[in-house]
Motif scaffolding. Structure first.
Motif, PDB file in Angstrom:
ATOM      1  N   ASN A  82      -0.138 -45.232   0.260  1.00 53.15           N
ATOM      2  CA  ASN A  82      -1.141 -45.607  -0.743  1.00 53.15           C
ATOM      3  C   ASN A  82      -1.892 -44.384  -1.249  1.00 53.15           C
ATOM      4  O   ASN A  82      -2.168 -44.252  -2.442  1.00 53.15           O
ATOM      5  N   ILE A  83      -2.224 -43.486  -0.311  1.00 51.53           N
ATOM      6  CA  ILE A  83      -2.916 -42.253  -0.699  1.00 51.53           C
ATOM      7  C   ILE A  83      -2.038 -41.423  -1.624  1.00 51.53           C
ATOM      8  O   ILE A  83      -2.475 -40.931  -2.668  1.00 51.53           O
ATOM      9  N   LEU A  84      -0.768 -41.291  -1.253  1.00 48.98           N
ATOM     10  CA  LEU A  84       0.159 -40.480  -2.047  1.00 48.98           C
ATOM     11  C   LEU A  84       0.400 -41.095  -3.422  1.00 48.98           C
ATOM     12  O   LEU A  84       0.458 -40.377  -4.417  1.00 48.98           O
ATOM     13  N   SER A  85       0.537 -42.418  -3.470  1.00 41.58           N
ATOM     14  CA  SER A  85       0.835 -43.059  -4.747  1.00 41.58           C
ATOM     15  C   SER A  85      -0.341 -42.980  -5.708  1.00 41.58           C
ATOM     16  O   SER A  85      -0.171 -43.104  -6.914  1.00 41.58           O
ATOM     17  N   GLU A  86      -1.537 -42.767  -5.162  1.00 42.23           N
ATOM     18  CA  GLU A  86      -2.723 -42.644  -6.005  1.00 42.23           C
ATOM     19  C   GLU A  86      -2.935 -41.219  -6.500  1.00 42.23           C
ATOM     20  O   GLU A  86      -3.741 -40.976  -7.380  1.00 42.23           O
ATOM     21  N   GLU A  87      -2.219 -40.282  -5.916  1.00 42.26           N
ATOM     22  CA  GLU A  87      -2.382 -38.876  -6.292  1.00 42.26           C
ATOM     23  C   GLU A  87      -1.550 -38.557  -7.530  1.00 42.26           C
ATOM     24  O   GLU A  87      -0.450 -39.071  -7.710  1.00 42.26           O
ATOM     25  N   VAL A  90       2.104 -35.724  -5.973  1.00 42.73           N
ATOM     26  CA  VAL A  90       2.567 -36.088  -4.635  1.00 42.73           C
ATOM     27  C   VAL A  90       2.945 -34.846  -3.843  1.00 42.73           C
ATOM     28  O   VAL A  90       2.776 -34.792  -2.627  1.00 42.73           O
ATOM     29  N   ARG A  91       3.427 -33.828  -4.556  1.00 41.88           N
ATOM     30  CA  ARG A  91       3.841 -32.598  -3.894  1.00 41.88           C
ATOM     31  C   ARG A  91       2.708 -31.992  -3.070  1.00 41.88           C
ATOM     32  O   ARG A  91       2.920 -31.518  -1.951  1.00 41.88           O
ATOM     33  N   GLU A  92       1.500 -32.023  -3.621  1.00 39.95           N
ATOM     34  CA  GLU A  92       0.359 -31.417  -2.925  1.00 39.95           C
ATOM     35  C   GLU A  92       0.046 -32.145  -1.621  1.00 39.95           C
ATOM     36  O   GLU A  92      -0.271 -31.517  -0.610  1.00 39.95           O
ATOM     37  N   GLU A  93       0.146 -33.465  -1.634  1.00 41.64           N
ATOM     38  CA  GLU A  93      -0.143 -34.228  -0.423  1.00 41.64           C
ATOM     39  C   GLU A  93       0.939 -34.024   0.632  1.00 41.64           C
ATOM     40  O   GLU A  93       0.656 -33.905   1.815  1.00 41.64           O
ATOM     41  N   ARG A 196       8.085 -24.372  -1.848  1.00 44.36           N
ATOM     42  CA  ARG A 196       9.259 -24.414  -2.720  1.00 44.36           C
ATOM     43  C   ARG A 196      10.191 -25.559  -2.328  1.00 44.36           C
ATOM     44  O   ARG A 196      10.782 -26.231  -3.186  1.00 44.36           O
ATOM     45  N   HIS A 197      10.321 -25.780  -1.031  1.00 45.26           N
ATOM     46  CA  HIS A 197      11.159 -26.877  -0.530  1.00 45.26           C
ATOM     47  C   HIS A 197      10.637 -28.222  -1.034  1.00 45.26           C
ATOM     48  O   HIS A 197      11.398 -29.064  -1.527  1.00 45.26           O
ATOM     49  N   ILE A 198       9.325 -28.437  -0.931  1.00 48.29           N
ATOM     50  CA  ILE A 198       8.734 -29.710  -1.347  1.00 48.29           C
ATOM     51  C   ILE A 198       8.872 -29.905  -2.859  1.00 48.29           C
ATOM     52  O   ILE A 198       9.130 -31.023  -3.332  1.00 48.29           O
ATOM     53  N   THR A 199       8.724 -28.830  -3.606  1.00 47.44           N
ATOM     54  CA  THR A 199       8.897 -28.908  -5.059  1.00 47.44           C
ATOM     55  C   THR A 199      10.307 -29.366  -5.418  1.00 47.44           C
ATOM     56  O   THR A 199      10.491 -30.255  -6.262  1.00 47.44           O
ATOM     57  N   MET A 200      11.312 -28.782  -4.777  1.00 44.35           N
ATOM     58  CA  MET A 200      12.693 -29.162  -5.044  1.00 44.35           C
ATOM     59  C   MET A 200      12.979 -30.595  -4.580  1.00 44.35           C
ATOM     60  O   MET A 200      13.689 -31.355  -5.251  1.00 44.35           O
ATOM     61  N   PHE A 201      12.397 -30.970  -3.441  1.00 46.52           N
ATOM     62  CA  PHE A 201      12.595 -32.318  -2.918  1.00 46.52           C
ATOM     63  C   PHE A 201      12.092 -33.357  -3.925  1.00 46.52           C
ATOM     64  O   PHE A 201      12.763 -34.353  -4.205  1.00 46.52           O
ATOM     65  N   ASN A 202      10.929 -33.107  -4.483  1.00 49.42           N
ATOM     66  CA  ASN A 202      10.364 -34.062  -5.436  1.00 49.42           C
ATOM     67  C   ASN A 202      11.116 -34.081  -6.763  1.00 49.42           C
ATOM     68  O   ASN A 202      11.130 -35.103  -7.450  1.00 49.42           O
ATOM     69  N   LYS A 203      11.747 -32.984  -7.135  1.00 43.99           N
ATOM     70  CA  LYS A 203      12.567 -32.979  -8.343  1.00 43.99           C
ATOM     71  C   LYS A 203      13.735 -33.945  -8.195  1.00 43.99           C
ATOM     72  O   LYS A 203      14.214 -34.532  -9.165  1.00 43.99           O
ATOM     73  N   ILE A 204      14.182 -34.122  -6.957  1.00 51.63           N
ATOM     74  CA  ILE A 204      15.308 -35.018  -6.692  1.00 51.63           C
ATOM     75  C   ILE A 204      14.856 -36.473  -6.609  1.00 51.63           C
ATOM     76  O   ILE A 204      15.491 -37.370  -7.179  1.00 51.63           O
ATOM     77  N   TYR A 205      13.750 -36.740  -5.926  1.00 54.72           N
ATOM     78  CA  TYR A 205      13.404 -38.113  -5.574  1.00 54.72           C
ATOM     79  C   TYR A 205      12.253 -38.742  -6.362  1.00 54.72           C
ATOM     80  O   TYR A 205      12.140 -39.973  -6.386  1.00 54.72           O
ATOM     81  N   LEU A 206      11.386 -37.952  -6.975  1.00 54.55           N
ATOM     82  CA  LEU A 206      10.308 -38.557  -7.763  1.00 54.55           C
ATOM     83  C   LEU A 206      10.882 -39.251  -8.986  1.00 54.55           C
ATOM     84  O   LEU A 206      11.780 -38.723  -9.649  1.00 54.55           O
TER      85      LEU A 206
END
Length: 211
Positions: A82-87, A90-93, A196-206
């Motif tokens: 819920n916290i992440l979906s409100e941000e 999401v990468r920052e959290e 950098r890892h989290i940025t790439m991860f979110n490019k795939i799944y967000l």
């Protein structure tokens, strides 16, 4: 000896033993090494523990106690989702969550020594192996998988297998912990790779409308 002194001495023995076990492994440490490091006689150490195995077993019990205390402070996966979906980012959290783990296992003396000791001893005893799998691997995977499950259900991430996502997210974190272990001067470099890892991860799944 007053009870508080007995307790303090027992804790000092465990702290010193963990340090030595993390550096030399169980077989490379003797009771004499532990007592010498503390500055007490071996006979004094035996007043608190029956031997080296008793000390090792007590360290595992202490790990379990500390873990239960830590778990009680965790935000449940559904609440974290819920916290992440409100941000808006999401990468920052996710980065904040990951840094918390990094700080414990790389920057705190206890966390760093704990991970090293369990990594070495996981093949010596089934109990140490169980602790290694549960604390270092399974608990982290289960937690982040739960977060991803709720984020998928909330439409933040695309429809995917949350456990596979957890493996893809968590495995590089574990690799980075191993790569930068015992190199505090490279902590910022480790965080850079993590980001950098989290940025790439979110490019795939967000979902595209969330990017």
């Amino acid at each position: 000896m007053p009870k508080n002194e007995i307790r303090d001495t027992k804790e000092v023995i465990l702290t010193v033993a963990l340090k030595l076990f993390s550096e030399r492994g169980y077989d490379g440490v003797g009771i004499r090494d532990i007592s010498k490091e503390i500055g007490i006689r071996e006979s004094a150490l035996y007043k608190h523990y029956s031997g080296k195995q008793d000390i090792f077993d007590s360290i595992l019990k202490d790990i379990e106690r500390r873990y239960q205390e830590e778990v009680s402070t965790f935000i449940p996966p559904e609440s974290m989702a819920n916290i992440l979906s409100e941000e808006s980012d999401v990468r920052e959290e996710l980065f904040r969550i990951s840094v918390t783990m990094f700080q414990f296992y790389l920057k705190t003396e206890y966390g760093s020594q704990l991970r090293r000791m369990l990594t070495m001893e996981q093949y010596r005893t089934s109990e140490a192996g169980k602790f290694f799998r549960e604390l270092i691997i399974d608990k982290g995977l289960d937690y982040i998988s739960g977060v991803f499950t709720h984020l998928i259900n909330d439409g933040v991430y695309v429809d995917a297998d949350p456990m596979v996502m957890a493996l893809q997210f968590y495995s590089p974190l574990y690799l980075l912990l191993s790569k930068y272990d015992n190199q505090p001067e490279k902590y910022e470099e480790a965080l850079s790779f993590l980001e950098r890892h989290i940025t790439m991860f979110n490019k795939i799944y967000l979902r595209s409308d969330k990017q």
